[in-house]
Design a protein around this motif. Structure first.
Motif, PDB file in Angstrom:
ATOM      1  N   LEU A 171       0.840  -1.196   0.000  1.00 35.85           N
ATOM      2  CA  LEU A 171       0.000   0.000   0.000  1.00 35.85           C
ATOM      3  C   LEU A 171       0.877   1.249   0.000  1.00 35.85           C
ATOM      4  O   LEU A 171       1.710   1.436   0.895  1.00 35.85           O
ATOM      5  N   GLY A 172       0.702   2.090  -1.007  1.00 39.97           N
ATOM      6  CA  GLY A 172       1.508   3.287  -1.154  1.00 39.97           C
ATOM      7  C   GLY A 172       2.434   3.224  -2.348  1.00 39.97           C
ATOM      8  O   GLY A 172       2.888   4.255  -2.835  1.00 39.97           O
ATOM      9  N   VAL A 173       2.729   2.029  -2.839  1.00 39.66           N
ATOM     10  CA  VAL A 173       3.560   1.902  -4.038  1.00 39.66           C
ATOM     11  C   VAL A 173       2.731   2.244  -5.260  1.00 39.66           C
ATOM     12  O   VAL A 173       3.032   3.179  -6.004  1.00 39.66           O
ATOM     13  N   GLY A 174       1.665   1.493  -5.506  1.00 38.34           N
ATOM     14  CA  GLY A 174       0.747   1.847  -6.579  1.00 38.34           C
ATOM     15  C   GLY A 174      -0.146   2.996  -6.140  1.00 38.34           C
ATOM     16  O   GLY A 174      -0.462   3.149  -4.948  1.00 38.34           O
ATOM     17  N   LEU A 175      -0.572   3.832  -7.090  1.00 37.51           N
ATOM     18  CA  LEU A 175      -1.421   4.960  -6.714  1.00 37.51           C
ATOM     19  C   LEU A 175      -2.819   4.514  -6.323  1.00 37.51           C
ATOM     20  O   LEU A 175      -3.515   5.223  -5.588  1.00 37.51           O
ATOM     21  N   GLY A 176      -3.249   3.335  -6.783  1.00 33.85           N
ATOM     22  CA  GLY A 176      -4.487   2.773  -6.266  1.00 33.85           C
ATOM     23  C   GLY A 176      -4.378   2.536  -4.773  1.00 33.85           C
ATOM     24  O   GLY A 176      -5.324   2.790  -4.007  1.00 33.85           O
TER      25      GLY A 176
ATOM     26  N   MET B 223      -8.591   5.456   4.809  1.00 33.69           N
ATOM     27  CA  MET B 223      -8.471   4.814   6.116  1.00 33.69           C
ATOM     28  C   MET B 223      -8.419   5.842   7.237  1.00 33.69           C
ATOM     29  O   MET B 223      -8.134   7.019   7.011  1.00 33.69           O
ATOM     30  N   GLU B 224      -8.681   5.389   8.466  1.00 35.03           N
ATOM     31  CA  GLU B 224      -8.493   6.248   9.624  1.00 35.03           C
ATOM     32  C   GLU B 224      -7.019   6.612   9.736  1.00 35.03           C
ATOM     33  O   GLU B 224      -6.136   5.828   9.403  1.00 35.03           O
ATOM     34  N   GLU B 225      -6.749   7.821  10.205  1.00 36.15           N
ATOM     35  CA  GLU B 225      -5.390   8.366  10.174  1.00 36.15           C
ATOM     36  C   GLU B 225      -4.380   7.488  10.903  1.00 36.15           C
ATOM     37  O   GLU B 225      -3.279   7.238  10.390  1.00 36.15           O
ATOM     38  N   ALA B 226      -4.726   7.002  12.077  1.00 42.18           N
ATOM     39  CA  ALA B 226      -3.771   6.212  12.856  1.00 42.18           C
ATOM     40  C   ALA B 226      -3.399   4.917  12.136  1.00 42.18           C
ATOM     41  O   ALA B 226      -2.228   4.534  12.077  1.00 42.18           O
ATOM     42  N   ALA B 227      -4.410   4.231  11.579  1.00 42.93           N
ATOM     43  CA  ALA B 227      -4.152   2.989  10.851  1.00 42.93           C
ATOM     44  C   ALA B 227      -3.338   3.256   9.595  1.00 42.93           C
ATOM     45  O   ALA B 227      -2.404   2.517   9.265  1.00 42.93           O
ATOM     46  N   ARG B 228      -3.691   4.328   8.880  1.00 43.97           N
ATOM     47  CA  ARG B 228      -2.956   4.701   7.665  1.00 43.97           C
ATOM     48  C   ARG B 228      -1.483   4.968   7.972  1.00 43.97           C
ATOM     49  O   ARG B 228      -0.583   4.468   7.302  1.00 43.97           O
ATOM     50  N   ASP B 229      -1.228   5.774   9.008  1.00 44.58           N
ATOM     51  CA  ASP B 229       0.154   6.134   9.342  1.00 44.58           C
ATOM     52  C   ASP B 229       0.963   4.907   9.746  1.00 44.58           C
ATOM     53  O   ASP B 229       2.152   4.800   9.423  1.00 44.58           O
ATOM     54  N   ARG B 230       0.308   3.967  10.434  1.00 46.10           N
ATOM     55  CA  ARG B 230       1.016   2.758  10.860  1.00 46.10           C
ATOM     56  C   ARG B 230       1.391   1.900   9.650  1.00 46.10           C
ATOM     57  O   ARG B 230       2.503   1.352   9.577  1.00 46.10           O
ATOM     58  N   ILE B 231       0.482   1.779   8.677  1.00 43.38           N
ATOM     59  CA  ILE B 231       0.783   0.987   7.479  1.00 43.38           C
ATOM     60  C   ILE B 231       1.917   1.630   6.696  1.00 43.38           C
ATOM     61  O   ILE B 231       2.827   0.940   6.220  1.00 43.38           O
ATOM     62  N   ILE B 232       1.907   2.949   6.552  1.00 41.98           N
ATOM     63  CA  ILE B 232       2.986   3.634   5.845  1.00 41.98           C
ATOM     64  C   ILE B 232       4.317   3.412   6.565  1.00 41.98           C
ATOM     65  O   ILE B 232       5.356   3.155   5.931  1.00 41.98           O
ATOM     66  N   GLU B 233       4.285   3.457   7.883  1.00 38.11           N
ATOM     67  CA  GLU B 233       5.507   3.220   8.668  1.00 38.11           C
ATOM     68  C   GLU B 233       6.053   1.813   8.413  1.00 38.11           C
ATOM     69  O   GLU B 233       7.255   1.625   8.191  1.00 38.11           O
ATOM     70  N   ILE B 234       5.160   0.820   8.428  1.00 37.43           N
ATOM     71  CA  ILE B 234       5.594  -0.568   8.215  1.00 37.43           C
ATOM     72  C   ILE B 234       6.109  -0.769   6.794  1.00 37.43           C
ATOM     73  O   ILE B 234       7.103  -1.465   6.561  1.00 37.43           O
ATOM     74  N   ASN B 235       5.434  -0.142   5.820  1.00 38.44           N
ATOM     75  CA  ASN B 235       5.775  -0.365   4.410  1.00 38.44           C
ATOM     76  C   ASN B 235       6.941   0.474   3.919  1.00 38.44           C
ATOM     77  O   ASN B 235       7.449   0.229   2.814  1.00 38.44           O
ATOM     78  N   THR B 236       7.378   1.451   4.702  1.00 41.08           N
ATOM     79  CA  THR B 236       8.431   2.361   4.233  1.00 41.08           C
ATOM     80  C   THR B 236       9.658   1.609   3.746  1.00 41.08           C
ATOM     81  O   THR B 236      10.244   1.949   2.706  1.00 41.08           O
ATOM     82  N   GLU B 237      10.048   0.574   4.450  1.00 46.04           N
ATOM     83  CA  GLU B 237      11.229  -0.196   4.045  1.00 46.04           C
ATOM     84  C   GLU B 237      11.025  -0.872   2.697  1.00 46.04           C
ATOM     85  O   GLU B 237      11.981  -1.106   1.956  1.00 46.04           O
ATOM     86  N   ARG B 238       9.768  -1.177   2.341  1.00 46.08           N
ATOM     87  CA  ARG B 238       9.469  -1.860   1.086  1.00 46.08           C
ATOM     88  C   ARG B 238       9.390  -0.892  -0.092  1.00 46.08           C
ATOM     89  O   ARG B 238       9.392  -1.310  -1.252  1.00 46.08           O
ATOM     90  N   TYR B 239       9.289   0.397   0.180  1.00 43.18           N
ATOM     91  CA  TYR B 239       9.072   1.384  -0.870  1.00 43.18           C
ATOM     92  C   TYR B 239      10.307   1.613  -1.753  1.00 43.18           C
ATOM     93  O   TYR B 239      10.176   2.016  -2.904  1.00 43.18           O
ATOM     94  N   GLY B 240      11.495   1.384  -1.187  1.00 43.21           N
ATOM     95  CA  GLY B 240      12.729   1.783  -1.850  1.00 43.21           C
ATOM     96  C   GLY B 240      12.897   1.296  -3.275  1.00 43.21           C
ATOM     97  O   GLY B 240      13.356   2.042  -4.140  1.00 43.21           O
TER      98      GLY B 240
END
Length: 248
Positions: free
Chosen positions: A140-145, A153-170
């Motif tokens: 989630l966050g790689v594709g624009l979909g 999503m609710e802000e807290a859940a969204r921010d947590r997913i972005i935090e977890i996925n950040t390492e995968r974004y590179g």
């Protein structure tokens, strides 16, 4: 010699196997392939394969010693009435959009930390996607979909997913700041527009917007389209007007 991962429960191991087989080429993966990919012991992976095979969730393919997803997966997927209803609802729109614009369009839905493609319609313009067809997955966050899904999503859940996925974004040239800027664009413009890198080293330009009726099917979803590299802002405004006619 591989040792069994101490952190892997039987359920987690089975899920990892199904995900790996879902991403594999048609011939499937051997036991050695799976053990290497999962960084797990062959004995533990084999036990999980046997258990999954008893329910038809995996099967051995014609290639000796290789495994692939079994018919039980298809049967389970088709028992999910809300997903089937959503695909059936949006399929005519995807076909119409691609026929009118020549652009390939995709229905993306949240699946845990990822977005997964449920359906697509190919356009006439040859452009490379980040994944191959139905079942293709992206963090989630790689594709624009996926960005559209995060924005719903609710802000807290969204921010947590972005935090977890950040390492995968590179590997796609994405970072958390870019994803947050794109979420802001969506809330301002009603769509998100941007580029991503693909494996060949080039860039993919995409526009995406929320599939607003998806909430009636208890899902968070989006529609994304692949765009020519010379697409400008004026083109996007005209395109969004055309798209809304097919979705309303």
């Amino acid at each position: 010699m591989s040792v069994e991962k101490k952190s892997s429960s039987n359920v987690m191991r089975a899920a990892e196997i199904l995900m790996a087989l879902g991403d594999a080429n048609p011939p499937g993966l051997t036991l050695s392939d799976l053990a290497t990919q999962l960084d797990d012991a062959k004995s533990a992976v084999h036990r999980a394969l046997v258990a999954l095979g008893q329910f038809g969730l995996v099967e051995q393919s014609g290639r000796r010693g290789a495994y692939r997803l079994g018919p039980g997966i298809y049967a389970l997927a088709n028992k999910s009435h809300s997903i089937n209803d959503m695909v059936n609802f949006y399929r005519p729109a995807l076909i119409s959009i691609s026929a009118e614009t020549g652009l390939s369009s995709y229905l993306m839905v949240r699946s845990g930390l990822d977005s997964v493609c449920l359906d697509f319609a190919l356009g006439t313009l040859p452009m490379q996607a980040l994944f191959e067809g139905v079942g293709g997955r992206l963090p989630l966050g790689v594709g624009l979909g996926g960005v559209c899904v995060l924005a719903q999503m609710e802000e807290a859940a969204r921010d947590r997913i972005i935090e977890i996925n950040t390492e995968r974004y590179g590997q796609w040239g994405v970072d958390a700041e870019t994803v947050m800027q794109e979420i802001t664009m969506l809330k301002t413009e009603g769509y998100v527009f941007g580029t991503r890198k693909h494996g060949g080293g080039g860039e993919i330009k995409t526009i995406a917007f929320p599939a607003e009726k998806a909430n009636t099917f208890n899902s968070q979803a989006a529609i994304s389209l692949l765009l020519p590299n010379d697409t400008g802002i004026a083109d996007l405004k005209a395109l969004m007007g055309s798209l809304q006619r097919h979705l309303n």
